[in-house]
Motif scaffolding. Structure first.
Motif, PDB file in Angstrom:
ATOM      1  N   ILE A   1       0.841  -1.196   0.000  1.00  0.00           N
ATOM      2  CA  ILE A   1       0.000   0.000   0.000  1.00  0.00           C
ATOM      3  C   ILE A   1       0.878   1.248   0.000  1.00  0.00           C
ATOM      4  O   ILE A   1       0.588   2.225  -0.687  1.00  0.00           O
ATOM      5  CB  ILE A   1      -0.958  -0.022   1.212  1.00  0.00           C
ATOM      6  N   VAL A   2       1.968   1.196   0.747  1.00  0.00           N
ATOM      7  CA  VAL A   2       2.881   2.336   0.801  1.00  0.00           C
ATOM      8  C   VAL A   2       3.523   2.544  -0.570  1.00  0.00           C
ATOM      9  O   VAL A   2       3.626   3.681  -1.059  1.00  0.00           O
ATOM     10  CB  VAL A   2       3.952   2.109   1.892  1.00  0.00           C
ATOM     11  N   LEU A   3       3.947   1.470  -1.214  1.00  0.00           N
ATOM     12  CA  LEU A   3       4.577   1.570  -2.530  1.00  0.00           C
ATOM     13  C   LEU A   3       3.589   2.107  -3.572  1.00  0.00           C
ATOM     14  O   LEU A   3       3.933   2.987  -4.364  1.00  0.00           O
ATOM     15  CB  LEU A   3       5.107   0.192  -2.964  1.00  0.00           C
ATOM     16  N   SER A   4       2.358   1.632  -3.561  1.00  0.00           N
ATOM     17  CA  SER A   4       1.368   2.102  -4.529  1.00  0.00           C
ATOM     18  C   SER A   4       0.990   3.557  -4.258  1.00  0.00           C
ATOM     19  O   SER A   4       0.770   4.340  -5.186  1.00  0.00           O
ATOM     20  CB  SER A   4       0.134   1.213  -4.515  1.00  0.00           C
ATOM     21  N   SER A   5       0.936   3.951  -2.993  1.00  0.00           N
ATOM     22  CA  SER A   5       0.634   5.353  -2.685  1.00  0.00           C
ATOM     23  C   SER A   5       1.794   6.260  -3.112  1.00  0.00           C
ATOM     24  O   SER A   5       1.568   7.383  -3.567  1.00  0.00           O
ATOM     25  CB  SER A   5       0.312   5.525  -1.203  1.00  0.00           C
ATOM     26  N   LEU A   6       3.048   5.783  -3.003  1.00  0.00           N
ATOM     27  CA  LEU A   6       4.199   6.557  -3.494  1.00  0.00           C
ATOM     28  C   LEU A   6       4.164   6.687  -5.015  1.00  0.00           C
ATOM     29  O   LEU A   6       4.466   7.754  -5.566  1.00  0.00           O
ATOM     30  CB  LEU A   6       5.498   5.921  -3.039  1.00  0.00           C
ATOM     31  N   VAL A   7       3.761   5.617  -5.689  1.00  0.00           N
ATOM     32  CA  VAL A   7       3.658   5.660  -7.150  1.00  0.00           C
ATOM     33  C   VAL A   7       2.546   6.626  -7.573  1.00  0.00           C
ATOM     34  O   VAL A   7       2.711   7.426  -8.497  1.00  0.00           O
ATOM     35  CB  VAL A   7       3.422   4.243  -7.719  1.00  0.00           C
ATOM     36  N   VAL A   8       1.410   6.560  -6.893  1.00  0.00           N
ATOM     37  CA  VAL A   8       0.316   7.479  -7.194  1.00  0.00           C
ATOM     38  C   VAL A   8       0.736   8.913  -6.928  1.00  0.00           C
ATOM     39  O   VAL A   8       0.429   9.837  -7.702  1.00  0.00           O
ATOM     40  CB  VAL A   8      -0.948   7.105  -6.384  1.00  0.00           C
ATOM     41  N   LEU A   9       1.462   9.159  -5.840  1.00  0.00           N
ATOM     42  CA  LEU A   9       1.944  10.496  -5.520  1.00  0.00           C
ATOM     43  C   LEU A   9       2.924  10.983  -6.579  1.00  0.00           C
ATOM     44  O   LEU A   9       2.845  12.136  -7.036  1.00  0.00           O
ATOM     45  CB  LEU A   9       2.601  10.490  -4.132  1.00  0.00           C
TER      46      LEU A   9
END
Length: 96
Positions: free
Chosen positions: A2-10
Motif C-alpha cells: 500500500i505504501v509503494l502504490s501510494s508513493l507511485v500514485v503520488l
C-alpha cells in the motif's frame, strides 16, 4: 504494498501536475510568441514600406538614363500603331 502504490500514485500525481503546468506554459508562450511575431511582421512591413517610399525615387532617377531610350522607342511604336489605325466611327441613331 500500500505504501509503494501510494508513493507511485503520488509520483504520478506530481508528474501530471508538472506536465499540465508545462503544457499551459507552452501554450501561453506560444500565444505570446505568435503575437510578437505578428507585431514584428507589421512593424517590419511598415518600416520596409517607408524605406521603399524613400528609395524608389532615387532608384527611378538612377535608372532614367537606361530606361529613357526604351521609353522613347515604345512611344514611337505606339505613335506609329495609333497613326495607322482606322478612325472610330460612331453611328448615331436616327432621330424622329
Amino acid at each position: 504494498m500500500i505504501v509503494l502504490s501510494s508513493l507511485v500514485v503520488l509520483a504520478l500525481g506530481f508528474w501530471m501536475v508538472f506536465a499540465l503546468l508545462g503544457a499551459v506554459l507552452k501554450l501561453v508562450f506560444g500565444i505570446v510568441g505568435g503575437v510578437f511575431s505578428v507585431v514584428g511582421s507589421v512593424v517590419g512591413a511598415l518600416v520596409g514600406g517607408l524605406a521603399m517610399l524613400l528609395v524608389a525615387p532615387v532608384v527611378a532617377l538612377a535608372l532614367l538614363p537606361v530606361l529613357l531610350p526604351v521609353a522613347l522607342l515604345a512611344l514611337i511604336v505606339w505613335a506609329i500603331a495609333r497613326g495607322h489605325r482606322k478612325p472610330d466611327v460612331v453611328v448615331m441613331p436616327a432621330s424622329r
